[in-house]
Structure formats: C-alpha cells, structure tokens
Design an enzyme around this catalytic site. Structure first.
Site, mmCIF file in Angstrom:
data_model
loop_
_atom_site.group_PDB
_atom_site.id
_atom_site.type_symbol
_atom_site.label_atom_id
_atom_site.label_comp_id
_atom_site.label_asym_id
_atom_site.label_seq_id
_atom_site.Cartn_x
_atom_site.Cartn_y
_atom_site.Cartn_z
ATOM 1 N N SER A 13 35.473 38.513 41.859
ATOM 2 C CA SER A 13 35.121 37.351 41.107
ATOM 3 C C SER A 13 35.435 36.176 41.566
ATOM 4 O O SER A 13 35.624 34.997 41.041
ATOM 5 C CB SER A 13 35.557 37.415 39.556
ATOM 6 O OG SER A 13 35.023 38.844 38.928
ATOM 7 N N GLU A 66 33.855 50.456 45.312
ATOM 8 C CA GLU A 66 32.560 51.305 44.687
ATOM 9 C C GLU A 66 32.232 52.374 45.725
ATOM 10 O O GLU A 66 31.697 53.334 45.150
ATOM 11 C CB GLU A 66 31.463 50.154 44.960
ATOM 12 C CG GLU A 66 31.477 49.009 43.808
ATOM 13 C CD GLU A 66 31.009 47.763 43.786
ATOM 14 O OE1 GLU A 66 30.176 47.576 45.073
ATOM 15 O OE2 GLU A 66 31.195 46.989 43.235
ATOM 16 N N GLU A 80 41.061 43.757 46.969
ATOM 17 C CA GLU A 80 40.302 43.704 45.584
ATOM 18 C C GLU A 80 40.744 44.421 44.625
ATOM 19 O O GLU A 80 40.253 45.692 44.442
ATOM 20 C CB GLU A 80 38.986 44.139 46.330
ATOM 21 C CG GLU A 80 38.357 43.259 47.391
ATOM 22 C CD GLU A 80 36.676 43.607 47.578
ATOM 23 O OE1 GLU A 80 36.203 42.353 47.413
ATOM 24 O OE2 GLU A 80 36.113 44.558 47.390
ATOM 25 N N HIS A 94 35.681 50.248 50.214
ATOM 26 C CA HIS A 94 35.319 49.633 49.311
ATOM 27 C C HIS A 94 35.502 50.275 48.033
ATOM 28 O O HIS A 94 35.072 51.380 47.994
ATOM 29 C CB HIS A 94 34.022 48.715 49.301
ATOM 30 C CG HIS A 94 33.694 47.712 48.221
ATOM 31 N ND1 HIS A 94 33.527 47.983 46.972
ATOM 32 C CD2 HIS A 94 33.844 46.464 48.344
ATOM 33 C CE1 HIS A 94 33.365 46.943 46.265
ATOM 34 N NE2 HIS A 94 33.439 46.033 47.116
ATOM 35 N N LYS A 128 26.170 43.963 48.594
ATOM 36 C CA LYS A 128 26.076 45.471 47.676
ATOM 37 C C LYS A 128 24.502 45.970 47.833
ATOM 38 O O LYS A 128 23.882 45.776 48.809
ATOM 39 C CB LYS A 128 26.513 45.230 46.457
ATOM 40 C CG LYS A 128 27.929 44.546 46.360
ATOM 41 C CD LYS A 128 28.563 44.705 44.900
ATOM 42 C CE LYS A 128 29.995 44.094 45.201
ATOM 43 N NZ LYS A 128 30.664 44.243 44.111
ATOM 44 N N GLY A 168 33.395 41.966 39.938
ATOM 45 C CA GLY A 168 32.065 42.114 39.068
ATOM 46 C C GLY A 168 32.430 41.938 37.797
ATOM 47 O O GLY A 168 31.393 42.023 36.773
ATOM 48 N N ASN A 188 29.386 40.261 50.394
ATOM 49 C CA ASN A 188 29.111 41.578 50.427
ATOM 50 C C ASN A 188 28.066 41.610 49.495
ATOM 51 O O ASN A 188 28.095 41.454 48.241
ATOM 52 C CB ASN A 188 30.384 42.085 49.765
ATOM 53 C CG ASN A 188 30.042 43.784 49.271
ATOM 54 O OD1 ASN A 188 29.061 44.291 49.615
ATOM 55 N ND2 ASN A 188 30.878 44.432 48.405
HETATM 56 P P1 PGA Z 1 32.344 39.980 43.024
HETATM 57 O O1 PGA Z 1 32.620 41.674 44.120
HETATM 58 O O2 PGA Z 1 32.693 38.880 43.945
HETATM 59 O O3 PGA Z 1 31.119 40.388 42.526
HETATM 60 O O4 PGA Z 1 33.446 40.527 41.965
HETATM 61 C C1 PGA Z 1 33.438 41.576 45.141
HETATM 62 C C2 PGA Z 1 33.360 42.597 45.955
HETATM 63 O O5 PGA Z 1 33.006 43.841 45.286
HETATM 64 O O6 PGA Z 1 33.377 42.635 47.159
#
Ligand code: PGA
Length: 252
Positions: free
Chosen positions: A213, A97, A167, A95, A11, A173, A9
């Site tokens: 992460s 976000e 998630e 997601h 982003k 993140g 992903n």
């Molecule tokens: P991350 O993000 O690996 O940076 O924690 C995962 C995601 O949001 O899909």
C-alpha cells in the site's frame, strides 16, 4: 551509500499494448532521473516488449517469478536462462502472492535466489509476516526464518547485489500501510539477519525495500526512516502519474 530503488510490480495487469502506452508517457519523464534506481516488473507476456522499450533508459525490466532450473518438463514455467536470453536483468522472488497461490516455499525461494545469482539477475527477495503472525507477536521470528532459509548456503560476495523487499502480507493491496516505525523495525531485523549470514559489510550494502500500500502521499515518511531503501509498489504503480509521484516524493 545505498542508492534507493523504486520498483513497480504490475502483477497480472496490462497487456503488451497497455504496458507500452504506460512507457510512452512515463519514460520521457524520467529521462534525466538519477536519484533512484527504477525497476518495472510486468507480466511475462509483456516482459519482452518492456525490455525492448526500456533499453538504454534508466529503467530496469524484470520478471515477477521464474523457476530455478534452466530447462525441463515444467509446464507454465520460465527459466533463468530464458530470462537472460531476452535481456531480462532482475527478478522478484517469493512474492507473498506466489507463496499463497502458487505454494512457493522458503526452500524454493532459496533455490531461486541461487539461480538468480548464478545468472547475474538482480534478485528482489520478498519476505513478510501475515496479520495473524504479527498479532501473535511472531513478526521477528517469521522474518528471521524467511531470511535465514533464503540465504542458506549462499556464498560469494553479494555486496550490493542483494535486494530484499519487506512486504507485510496484511498491507498488500489493503490500503493498510505499515507505519514508518513498524517498517523500520522490520527492516532492522532483516538487516541484522543478513549480517548473521553474509557479514556486516554485505548487510550494510543490501537494499531493503518496503512494499504494501505504498502511495504518493505515504512514501516520503517511509523513506525518511534510516533502514528503508526504497519501495516495491503494486496498485499505485499502474498509472504513470502516480508512479512518477512516488518516485519523486521518495527522494524529494
Ligand atoms: P500494493 O502491492 O502496493 O498494491 O499493496 C505491493 C506488492 O504486492 O508488491
């Protein structure tokens, strides 16, 4: 029986030029890769380029979001028909976000899942609890609710088509990855809820990815858990080297 899926992903990172530079380095390294399915979700402005560059390879390119309608007065949105028309074959739905910053609700996730299935897009439905909900002992309730609403009214044979990403919001993140045991427990809850709505056979063929992460050095322990069928990777998917290491370590 469930083929692992490792998804990137990206982003709001990478211009088309940067996306293509990544693929120049990455694609030759996965030419004969068959151990897992690889998917990349770039920004909308890079998606067409990534689709063209990955055509005929083992990499699937998908969108990070979409609307559920085919067209309409919705400034800034992209429809499933439009994604289909450029050869897009997968889409992330709900997601965290998008839920937090674009106020996507569980009902919208449900509409988007229905639209994705209607358009033969591989849906990756994202669910996960916040830190506060976990602390309050509400992880199971949150996951069951999110899955139940996402699958509400879904009909037909979804065996093998549905992908869910667990998630936990507190792990995205932040560098605080869920322990393999925490993730496995959450995946078992999700699979059980899928079985309630779609039946045992379908739930057994549904891939549930872990996201939050994921790094080259923690993916193997996560993948060793029986309920974890792959990973959705943010930060560590932005460099070809670290994404390749994740792909290799996931099925080593
Ligand atoms: P991350 O993000 O690996 O940076 O924690 C995962 C995601 O949001 O899909």
């Amino acid at each position: 029986m469930r083929k692992p899926m490792i998804a990137a992903n990206w982003k709001m990172y990478k211009t088309p030029k940067e996306s293509l530079a990544f693929l120049d380095e990455f694609l030759p390294q996965v030419e004969s890769h068959t151990a897992s399915e690889i998917a990349i979700f770039p920004t909308m402005s890079s998606l067409g380029y990534v689709i063209e560059a990955t055509r005929g390879t083992c990499v699937t390119a998908g969108a990070q979001t979409m609307h559920w309608l085919n067209e309409g007065p919705y400034t800034g949105q992209t429809s499933p028909t439009m994604l289909e028309s450029i050869g897009c074959t997968a889409v992330l739905i709900g997601h965290s976000e998008r839920r937090i910053y674009a106020h996507e609700t569980d009902d919208m996730v449900n509409l988007k899942l229905k639209a994705a299935l209607d358009h033969d897009l591989i849906p990756i439905v994202c669910v996960g609890e916040t830190f506060d909900k976990r602390e309050a002992g509400l992880t199971e309730a949150v996951l069951r609710w999110q899955v139940a609403v996402a699958l509400n009214g879904i009909q037909g044979d979804l065996c093998g088509k549905l992908v869910i990403a667990y998630e936990p919001v507190w792990a995205i993140g932040t560098g605080s990855v869920a322990t393999p045991r925490q993730a496995n427990e959450a995946h078992a809850i999700i699979r059980h809820e899928v079985a309630v709505h779609l039946g045992q056979r379908c739930s057994q063929s549904t891939r549930i990815l872990y996201g939050g992460s994921v790094k080259p050095d923690n993916v193997a322990n996560l993948m060793a858990e029986p309920e974890i069928d792959g990973a959705l990777v943010g930060g560590a998917s932005l460099q070809p080297r670290s994404f390749l290491d994740i792909i290799r370590n996931a099925t080593a």
